[in-house]
Design an enzyme around this catalytic site. Structure first.
Site, PDB file in Angstrom:
ATOM      1  N   CYS A 148      32.374  42.624  44.258  1.00 31.87           N
ATOM      2  CA  CYS A 148      33.233  41.531  43.767  1.00 31.87           C
ATOM      3  C   CYS A 148      33.933  40.792  44.903  1.00 31.87           C
ATOM      4  O   CYS A 148      34.408  39.670  44.718  1.00 31.87           O
ATOM      5  CB  CYS A 148      34.275  42.065  42.795  1.00 31.87           C
ATOM      6  SG  CYS A 148      33.556  42.915  41.401  1.00 31.87           S
ATOM      7  N   HIS A 202      40.473  37.321  41.975  1.00 37.70           N
ATOM      8  CA  HIS A 202      39.270  37.826  41.315  1.00 37.70           C
ATOM      9  C   HIS A 202      39.642  38.148  39.870  1.00 37.70           C
ATOM     10  O   HIS A 202      40.653  38.810  39.610  1.00 37.70           O
ATOM     11  CB  HIS A 202      38.784  39.081  42.047  1.00 37.70           C
ATOM     12  CG  HIS A 202      37.717  39.817  41.317  1.00 37.70           C
ATOM     13  ND1 HIS A 202      36.651  39.178  40.725  1.00 37.70           N
ATOM     14  CD2 HIS A 202      37.541  41.140  41.087  1.00 37.70           C
ATOM     15  CE1 HIS A 202      35.871  40.078  40.160  1.00 37.70           C
ATOM     16  NE2 HIS A 202      36.391  41.275  40.350  1.00 37.70           N
ATOM     17  N   ASN A 240      34.495  39.407  33.864  1.00 35.81           N
ATOM     18  CA  ASN A 240      34.417  39.694  35.293  1.00 35.81           C
ATOM     19  C   ASN A 240      33.024  39.297  35.792  1.00 35.81           C
ATOM     20  O   ASN A 240      32.041  39.965  35.484  1.00 35.81           O
ATOM     21  CB  ASN A 240      34.669  41.190  35.506  1.00 35.81           C
ATOM     22  CG  ASN A 240      34.609  41.598  36.970  1.00 35.81           C
ATOM     23  OD1 ASN A 240      34.169  40.826  37.826  1.00 35.81           O
ATOM     24  ND2 ASN A 240      35.036  42.819  37.263  1.00 35.81           N
TER      25      ASN A 240
END
Ligand code: UT7
Length: 363
Positions: A114, A254, A284
Protein backbone atom coordinates in the site's frame (compact mmCIF):
# COMPACT_ATOMS: atom_id res chain seq x y z
CA UNK A 1 21.27 23.62 -8.57
CA UNK A 2 19.42 20.31 -8.65
CA UNK A 3 16.10 20.54 -10.51
CA UNK A 4 12.87 20.36 -8.54
CA UNK A 5 10.35 17.57 -9.20
CA UNK A 6 6.94 19.18 -9.79
CA UNK A 7 3.66 17.32 -10.11
CA UNK A 8 2.35 18.62 -13.44
CA UNK A 9 -0.22 15.95 -14.28
CA UNK A 10 -2.58 13.70 -12.37
CA UNK A 11 -5.29 11.20 -13.18
CA UNK A 12 -7.26 8.28 -11.86
CA UNK A 13 -9.38 5.44 -13.09
CA UNK A 14 -11.93 3.36 -11.21
CA UNK A 15 -13.60 0.38 -12.88
CA UNK A 16 -17.31 1.04 -13.41
CA UNK A 17 -18.50 -2.14 -11.68
CA UNK A 18 -19.67 -1.33 -8.12
CA UNK A 19 -19.88 -3.90 -5.33
CA UNK A 20 -21.87 -2.64 -2.34
CA UNK A 21 -21.80 -3.84 1.24
CA UNK A 22 -25.27 -5.28 0.72
CA UNK A 23 -23.97 -7.24 -2.26
CA UNK A 24 -21.24 -8.66 0.02
CA UNK A 25 -23.70 -9.53 2.75
CA UNK A 26 -25.27 -11.97 0.27
CA UNK A 27 -21.88 -13.62 -0.31
CA UNK A 28 -20.39 -13.88 3.22
CA UNK A 29 -21.60 -13.52 6.82
CA UNK A 30 -21.32 -9.73 7.09
CA UNK A 31 -23.50 -6.62 7.07
CA UNK A 32 -23.48 -3.05 5.83
CA UNK A 33 -23.61 -1.92 9.48
CA UNK A 34 -20.48 -3.93 10.44
CA UNK A 35 -18.45 -2.82 7.43
CA UNK A 36 -19.38 0.87 7.69
CA UNK A 37 -18.86 1.10 11.46
CA UNK A 38 -15.52 -0.79 11.44
CA UNK A 39 -14.02 0.62 8.23
CA UNK A 40 -16.06 3.48 6.72
CA UNK A 41 -16.38 1.53 3.44
CA UNK A 42 -19.79 1.53 1.69
CA UNK A 43 -18.82 0.21 -1.73
CA UNK A 44 -15.78 -0.66 -3.82
CA UNK A 45 -14.97 -1.10 -7.51
CA UNK A 46 -14.23 -4.48 -9.11
CA UNK A 47 -12.40 -4.72 -12.43
CA UNK A 48 -14.36 -6.33 -15.28
CA UNK A 49 -13.12 -9.58 -16.76
CA UNK A 50 -11.28 -7.96 -19.66
CA UNK A 51 -9.61 -5.32 -17.49
CA UNK A 52 -5.99 -5.78 -16.42
CA UNK A 53 -3.48 -3.96 -14.26
CA UNK A 54 -2.04 -2.56 -17.49
CA UNK A 55 -5.41 -1.31 -18.78
CA UNK A 56 -6.29 0.40 -15.48
CA UNK A 57 -2.84 2.02 -15.41
CA UNK A 58 -3.13 3.27 -18.97
CA UNK A 59 -6.50 4.92 -18.28
CA UNK A 60 -5.12 6.83 -15.28
CA UNK A 61 -1.84 7.65 -17.02
CA UNK A 62 -3.52 9.06 -20.15
CA UNK A 63 -5.36 11.56 -17.97
CA UNK A 64 -2.15 12.54 -16.17
CA UNK A 65 -0.36 13.10 -19.49
CA UNK A 66 -3.32 15.03 -20.93
CA UNK A 67 -3.46 17.31 -17.87
CA UNK A 68 0.25 18.09 -18.27
CA UNK A 69 0.02 18.30 -22.07
CA UNK A 70 2.97 15.93 -22.46
CA UNK A 71 3.46 13.66 -25.46
CA UNK A 72 4.05 10.10 -24.12
CA UNK A 73 7.09 9.85 -26.40
CA UNK A 74 8.72 12.45 -24.11
CA UNK A 75 8.52 10.19 -21.05
CA UNK A 76 11.88 9.08 -19.66
CA UNK A 77 10.65 6.60 -17.07
CA UNK A 78 7.45 4.75 -16.13
CA UNK A 79 7.24 3.41 -12.57
CA UNK A 80 4.32 1.13 -11.73
CA UNK A 81 3.76 0.57 -8.01
CA UNK A 82 1.59 -2.50 -7.52
CA UNK A 83 1.35 -5.78 -5.67
CA UNK A 84 -1.15 -7.16 -8.21
CA UNK A 85 0.81 -7.07 -11.49
CA UNK A 86 -0.43 -8.59 -14.75
CA UNK A 87 2.21 -11.33 -14.41
CA UNK A 88 5.00 -12.22 -11.95
CA UNK A 89 7.19 -11.73 -15.06
CA UNK A 90 7.50 -9.43 -17.07
CA UNK A 91 7.00 -6.08 -15.35
CA UNK A 92 3.64 -4.34 -15.89
CA UNK A 93 5.42 -0.99 -16.41
CA UNK A 94 6.80 -2.21 -19.72
CA UNK A 95 3.39 -3.09 -21.21
CA UNK A 96 1.99 0.15 -19.79
CA UNK A 97 4.74 2.21 -21.45
CA UNK A 98 4.20 0.47 -24.78
CA UNK A 99 0.41 0.93 -24.63
CA UNK A 100 0.91 4.64 -23.88
CA UNK A 101 3.35 5.12 -26.78
CA UNK A 102 6.20 5.92 -24.38
CA UNK A 103 8.66 4.65 -26.94
CA UNK A 104 11.87 5.81 -25.28
CA UNK A 105 10.96 5.37 -21.63
CA UNK A 106 12.62 2.99 -19.20
CA UNK A 107 10.23 1.11 -16.96
CA UNK A 108 10.14 -0.99 -13.83
CA UNK A 109 7.64 -2.16 -11.24
CA UNK A 110 7.98 -1.34 -7.58
CA UNK A 111 6.48 -3.41 -4.78
CA UNK A 112 5.97 -1.79 -1.40
CA UNK A 113 2.33 -2.86 -1.03
CA UNK A 114 0.00 0.00 0.00
CA UNK A 115 3.01 2.32 0.42
CA UNK A 116 4.15 1.65 -3.16
CA UNK A 117 2.99 4.95 -4.64
CA UNK A 118 4.95 6.93 -2.00
CA UNK A 119 8.03 4.80 -2.73
CA UNK A 120 7.44 5.47 -6.44
CA UNK A 121 7.21 9.22 -5.89
CA UNK A 122 10.45 9.24 -3.89
CA UNK A 123 12.17 7.16 -6.58
CA UNK A 124 10.89 9.33 -9.44
CA UNK A 125 11.85 12.54 -7.64
CA UNK A 126 15.35 11.16 -7.03
CA UNK A 127 15.84 10.42 -10.73
CA UNK A 128 14.80 14.01 -11.46
CA UNK A 129 16.90 15.51 -8.65
CA UNK A 130 19.98 13.65 -9.88
CA UNK A 131 19.52 15.14 -13.35
CA UNK A 132 19.15 11.71 -14.97
CA UNK A 133 15.54 12.14 -16.13
CA UNK A 134 13.12 15.04 -16.71
CA UNK A 135 9.72 13.36 -17.22
CA UNK A 136 8.73 10.51 -14.90
CA UNK A 137 5.30 8.88 -14.73
CA UNK A 138 4.43 7.28 -11.37
CA UNK A 139 1.42 4.99 -11.27
CA UNK A 140 -0.21 3.29 -8.26
CA UNK A 141 -2.54 0.52 -9.40
CA UNK A 142 -4.21 -2.63 -8.05
CA UNK A 143 -6.65 -5.33 -9.04
CA UNK A 144 -6.77 -6.93 -5.60
CA UNK A 145 -10.18 -8.48 -6.36
CA UNK A 146 -8.23 -11.24 -8.12
CA UNK A 147 -6.19 -11.99 -4.98
CA UNK A 148 -9.11 -12.15 -2.56
CA UNK A 149 -10.79 -15.19 -1.09
CA UNK A 150 -14.43 -14.22 -1.64
CA UNK A 151 -15.45 -16.58 1.15
CA UNK A 152 -13.19 -14.84 3.74
CA UNK A 153 -15.11 -11.99 5.38
CA UNK A 154 -11.94 -10.82 7.15
CA UNK A 155 -10.47 -9.61 3.85
CA UNK A 156 -12.98 -9.58 0.98
CA UNK A 157 -14.97 -6.64 2.37
CA UNK A 158 -11.91 -4.39 2.63
CA UNK A 159 -10.25 -4.07 -0.74
CA UNK A 160 -11.08 -2.56 -4.13
CA UNK A 161 -9.59 -2.03 -7.59
CA UNK A 162 -8.36 1.19 -9.20
CA UNK A 163 -5.45 3.25 -10.51
CA UNK A 164 -3.96 6.69 -9.99
CA UNK A 165 -1.08 8.39 -11.77
CA UNK A 166 1.02 11.51 -11.52
CA UNK A 167 3.53 13.03 -13.88
CA UNK A 168 6.70 14.41 -12.29
CA UNK A 169 8.64 16.96 -14.33
CA UNK A 170 11.99 18.61 -13.74
CA UNK A 171 11.78 22.37 -13.22
CA UNK A 172 13.79 25.32 -11.93
CA UNK A 173 10.55 26.68 -10.45
CA UNK A 174 10.45 26.34 -6.64
CA UNK A 175 8.06 23.87 -5.02
CA UNK A 176 7.13 20.31 -5.90
CA UNK A 177 8.36 17.45 -3.77
CA UNK A 178 9.91 18.93 -0.64
CA UNK A 179 10.68 15.87 1.49
CA UNK A 180 10.06 12.17 2.03
CA UNK A 181 10.16 9.52 4.68
CA UNK A 182 10.31 5.85 3.72
CA UNK A 183 10.10 3.06 6.29
CA UNK A 184 10.12 -0.74 6.41
CA UNK A 185 10.05 -3.37 9.15
CA UNK A 186 10.11 -7.01 8.04
CA UNK A 187 9.33 -8.35 11.50
CA UNK A 188 5.69 -7.83 10.48
CA UNK A 189 5.91 -9.67 7.16
CA UNK A 190 3.13 -12.11 8.10
CA UNK A 191 0.69 -9.30 9.00
CA UNK A 192 -0.56 -9.08 5.39
CA UNK A 193 0.66 -11.86 3.15
CA UNK A 194 -0.03 -13.93 0.04
CA UNK A 195 1.68 -17.09 1.34
CA UNK A 196 2.11 -19.04 -1.92
CA UNK A 197 3.26 -18.38 -5.46
CA UNK A 198 6.75 -17.19 -4.50
CA UNK A 199 9.97 -19.06 -3.71
CA UNK A 200 8.94 -20.10 -0.19
CA UNK A 201 5.87 -22.00 -1.42
CA UNK A 202 5.84 -22.22 -5.20
CA UNK A 203 2.46 -22.52 -6.86
CA UNK A 204 1.11 -26.07 -6.80
CA UNK A 205 -2.22 -27.85 -6.79
CA UNK A 206 -2.10 -28.11 -2.99
CA UNK A 207 -1.28 -24.42 -2.37
CA UNK A 208 -4.15 -23.57 -4.67
CA UNK A 209 -6.52 -25.98 -2.88
CA UNK A 210 -5.53 -24.39 0.46
CA UNK A 211 -6.24 -20.86 -0.79
CA UNK A 212 -2.64 -19.76 -0.27
CA UNK A 213 -2.66 -17.51 -3.33
CA UNK A 214 -5.11 -15.19 -1.62
CA UNK A 215 -4.41 -12.27 0.72
CA UNK A 216 -4.33 -13.26 4.40
CA UNK A 217 -4.35 -10.53 7.05
CA UNK A 218 -3.99 -10.25 10.82
CA UNK A 219 -6.31 -7.24 10.98
CA UNK A 220 -5.88 -6.20 14.62
CA UNK A 221 -2.05 -6.33 14.56
CA UNK A 222 -1.97 -4.37 11.31
CA UNK A 223 -4.40 -1.81 12.70
CA UNK A 224 -2.27 -1.12 15.79
CA UNK A 225 0.98 -0.84 13.84
CA UNK A 226 -0.64 1.33 11.13
CA UNK A 227 -2.00 3.96 13.53
CA UNK A 228 1.39 4.41 15.17
CA UNK A 229 3.50 4.31 12.02
CA UNK A 230 1.36 6.61 9.87
CA UNK A 231 1.75 9.37 12.45
CA UNK A 232 5.50 8.76 12.78
CA UNK A 233 6.07 8.75 9.02
CA UNK A 234 4.01 11.92 8.54
CA UNK A 235 5.96 13.76 11.23
CA UNK A 236 9.30 12.52 9.86
CA UNK A 237 8.51 13.74 6.33
CA UNK A 238 7.42 17.12 7.69
CA UNK A 239 10.63 17.42 9.71
CA UNK A 240 12.72 16.66 6.61
CA UNK A 241 10.76 19.36 4.73
CA UNK A 242 11.23 21.94 7.49
CA UNK A 243 7.44 22.14 8.07
CA UNK A 244 4.99 21.36 10.87
CA UNK A 245 1.50 19.87 10.89
CA UNK A 246 0.04 23.41 10.99
CA UNK A 247 1.84 24.31 7.74
CA UNK A 248 -0.06 21.60 5.83
CA UNK A 249 -3.17 22.67 3.90
CA UNK A 250 -4.33 19.22 2.79
CA UNK A 251 -3.63 15.68 4.04
CA UNK A 252 -4.09 12.68 1.74
CA UNK A 253 -3.95 9.46 3.75
CA UNK A 254 -3.90 5.91 2.46
CA UNK A 255 -7.57 4.93 2.59
CA UNK A 256 -7.39 1.62 4.50
CA UNK A 257 -9.79 2.28 7.35
CA UNK A 258 -11.63 5.49 8.31
CA UNK A 259 -11.02 4.75 12.00
CA UNK A 260 -7.26 4.64 11.39
CA UNK A 261 -7.38 8.00 9.59
CA UNK A 262 -9.48 9.58 12.37
CA UNK A 263 -7.11 8.18 15.01
CA UNK A 264 -4.08 9.74 13.30
CA UNK A 265 -5.97 13.03 12.82
CA UNK A 266 -6.58 13.19 16.57
CA UNK A 267 -2.99 12.16 17.38
CA UNK A 268 -1.51 14.92 15.21
CA UNK A 269 -4.21 17.55 15.83
CA UNK A 270 -5.31 17.71 12.18
CA UNK A 271 -8.62 19.54 11.58
CA UNK A 272 -11.15 17.24 9.86
CA UNK A 273 -11.67 19.56 6.88
CA UNK A 274 -7.99 19.27 5.96
CA UNK A 275 -8.25 15.54 5.19
CA UNK A 276 -9.59 14.19 1.92
CA UNK A 277 -11.60 10.98 2.37
CA UNK A 278 -13.01 8.72 -0.35
CA UNK A 279 -12.77 5.30 1.32
CA UNK A 280 -16.57 5.04 1.40
CA UNK A 281 -16.64 4.73 -2.42
CA UNK A 282 -13.50 2.71 -3.18
CA UNK A 283 -12.44 0.72 -0.10
CA UNK A 284 -8.75 0.00 0.27
CA UNK A 285 -7.15 0.16 -3.18
CA UNK A 286 -3.64 -0.36 -1.77
CA UNK A 287 -1.00 1.37 -3.95
CA UNK A 288 -3.74 3.15 -5.92
CA UNK A 289 -5.42 4.76 -2.93
CA UNK A 290 -3.21 7.82 -2.42
CA UNK A 291 -2.98 8.87 -6.11
CA UNK A 292 -6.73 8.28 -6.57
CA UNK A 293 -7.52 10.41 -3.52
CA UNK A 294 -5.04 13.06 -4.69
CA UNK A 295 -6.64 13.28 -8.14
CA UNK A 296 -10.11 13.58 -6.60
CA UNK A 297 -8.98 16.16 -4.04
CA UNK A 298 -7.53 18.33 -6.81
CA UNK A 299 -10.70 17.95 -8.91
CA UNK A 300 -12.77 18.94 -5.86
CA UNK A 301 -10.79 22.18 -5.55
CA UNK A 302 -9.24 21.09 -2.25
CA UNK A 303 -5.66 21.79 -3.40
CA UNK A 304 -4.56 25.16 -4.80
CA UNK A 305 -1.21 26.49 -6.05
CA UNK A 306 1.01 27.35 -3.07
CA UNK A 307 -0.68 24.81 -0.79
CA UNK A 308 1.38 22.29 1.15
CA UNK A 309 0.17 18.74 0.79
CA UNK A 310 1.11 15.71 2.88
CA UNK A 311 0.55 12.20 1.53
CA UNK A 312 1.14 9.19 3.78
CA UNK A 313 0.58 5.43 3.49
CA UNK A 314 1.14 2.22 5.40
CA UNK A 315 1.05 -1.35 4.15
CA UNK A 316 2.23 -4.94 4.04
CA UNK A 317 5.83 -5.64 4.91
CA UNK A 318 5.40 -3.61 6.97
CA UNK A 319 6.16 -0.54 4.88
CA UNK A 320 5.26 3.13 5.20
CA UNK A 321 5.93 6.23 3.15
CA UNK A 322 5.17 9.92 3.41
CA UNK A 323 5.77 12.84 1.06
CA UNK A 324 5.38 16.59 1.40
CA UNK A 325 4.57 18.56 -1.75
CA UNK A 326 4.24 22.25 -2.40
CA UNK A 327 1.50 22.25 -5.06
CA UNK A 328 2.32 24.31 -8.15
CA UNK A 329 -0.12 23.22 -10.88
CA UNK A 330 -3.37 24.90 -11.90
CA UNK A 331 -6.06 22.51 -10.63
CA UNK A 332 -8.37 23.62 -13.48
CA UNK A 333 -6.06 21.91 -15.97
CA UNK A 334 -7.84 18.65 -15.22
CA UNK A 335 -10.86 20.05 -17.04
CA UNK A 336 -8.99 21.88 -19.79
CA UNK A 337 -6.79 19.07 -21.04
CA UNK A 338 -6.60 19.56 -24.82
CA UNK A 339 -7.82 16.74 -27.01
CA UNK A 340 -8.87 14.46 -24.19
CA UNK A 341 -11.90 14.53 -21.97
CA UNK A 342 -10.65 13.68 -18.52
CA UNK A 343 -12.61 11.14 -16.49
CA UNK A 344 -12.23 13.20 -13.33
CA UNK A 345 -15.48 14.52 -11.98
CA UNK A 346 -17.60 12.40 -14.28
CA UNK A 347 -20.29 10.40 -12.48
CA UNK A 348 -19.55 6.68 -12.53
CA UNK A 349 -22.16 4.23 -13.65
CA UNK A 350 -23.98 2.50 -10.80
CA UNK A 351 -24.43 -1.14 -11.73
CA UNK A 352 -26.11 -2.15 -8.49
CA UNK A 353 -26.83 -5.74 -7.70
CA UNK A 354 -25.72 -7.10 -11.05
CA UNK A 355 -22.21 -6.14 -10.00
CA UNK A 356 -21.94 -8.71 -7.22
CA UNK A 357 -19.32 -11.14 -8.47
CA UNK A 358 -19.94 -14.83 -8.08
CA UNK A 359 -17.29 -16.08 -5.64
CA UNK A 360 -16.18 -18.75 -8.12
CA UNK A 361 -15.83 -16.18 -10.88
CA UNK A 362 -13.60 -13.76 -8.99
CA UNK A 363 -11.80 -16.03 -6.54
O1 UT7 B 1 -3.77 -1.33 3.60
C1 UT7 B 1 -2.88 -2.04 4.41
C2 UT7 B 1 -3.15 -1.80 5.80
N1 UT7 B 1 -4.33 -2.50 6.22
C3 UT7 B 1 -4.97 -2.04 7.26
O2 UT7 B 1 -4.62 -0.99 7.73
C4 UT7 B 1 -6.10 -2.84 7.87
C5 UT7 B 1 -6.00 -2.74 9.36
N2 UT7 B 1 -7.02 -3.43 10.08
C6 UT7 B 1 -8.31 -3.04 10.11
O3 UT7 B 1 -8.68 -2.11 9.43
C7 UT7 B 1 -9.25 -3.71 11.06
O4 UT7 B 1 -8.54 -4.51 11.96
C8 UT7 B 1 -10.33 -4.57 10.35
C9 UT7 B 1 -11.31 -3.68 9.62
C10 UT7 B 1 -9.68 -5.53 9.38
C11 UT7 B 1 -11.12 -5.37 11.38
O5 UT7 B 1 -11.73 -4.50 12.32
P1 UT7 B 1 -11.57 -4.79 13.90
O6 UT7 B 1 -12.39 -3.78 14.58
O7 UT7 B 1 -10.10 -4.82 14.19
O8 UT7 B 1 -12.25 -6.19 14.02
P2 UT7 B 1 -11.60 -7.53 14.55
O9 UT7 B 1 -10.61 -8.07 13.58
O10 UT7 B 1 -11.15 -7.28 15.95
O11 UT7 B 1 -12.86 -8.47 14.55
C12 UT7 B 1 -13.95 -8.27 15.42
C13 UT7 B 1 -14.99 -9.32 15.12
C14 UT7 B 1 -14.43 -10.72 15.05
O12 UT7 B 1 -15.38 -11.59 15.64
P3 UT7 B 1 -15.09 -12.20 17.10
O13 UT7 B 1 -13.83 -12.97 16.96
O14 UT7 B 1 -14.97 -10.99 17.99
O15 UT7 B 1 -16.31 -13.02 17.33
C15 UT7 B 1 -14.39 -11.00 13.55
O16 UT7 B 1 -14.55 -12.37 13.23
O17 UT7 B 1 -15.58 -9.04 13.86
C16 UT7 B 1 -15.57 -10.23 13.05
N3 UT7 B 1 -15.48 -9.87 11.66
C17 UT7 B 1 -16.55 -9.56 10.91
N4 UT7 B 1 -17.87 -9.52 11.20
C18 UT7 B 1 -18.73 -9.16 10.22
C19 UT7 B 1 -14.37 -9.75 10.88
N5 UT7 B 1 -14.71 -9.38 9.64
C20 UT7 B 1 -16.06 -9.27 9.63
C21 UT7 B 1 -17.00 -8.90 8.65
N6 UT7 B 1 -18.31 -8.85 8.99
N7 UT7 B 1 -16.63 -8.58 7.39
Amino acid sequence: MAPNALITGWGMYAPSRILTNDDLSRMVDTSDEWIVSRTGIRERRVAADGETTTSLSVNAARDALAVAGLDPAELDLVIVATCSPDYPLPATSVTVATALGATRAAGFDLQAACSGFLYGLATGASFIGSGMYRNVLVIGVEILSRFLDWTDRNTCVLFGDGAGAVLLQASDQPGGLLGFDLFSDGTGYEGIIVPAGGTVEPASASTSAEGKHFIHMLGREVYKYATRQLAESAVAALRKSGLTVDDVDQFVFHQANLRIIEHVQRQLGIPEQKTYINIERYGNTSAASVPMALAEAVAAGRIQPGDNLLMVAFGAGYTAGAAVVEWTADPQRAFLAPGEQTRLGQPQQQLGEQAAPEPAAVG
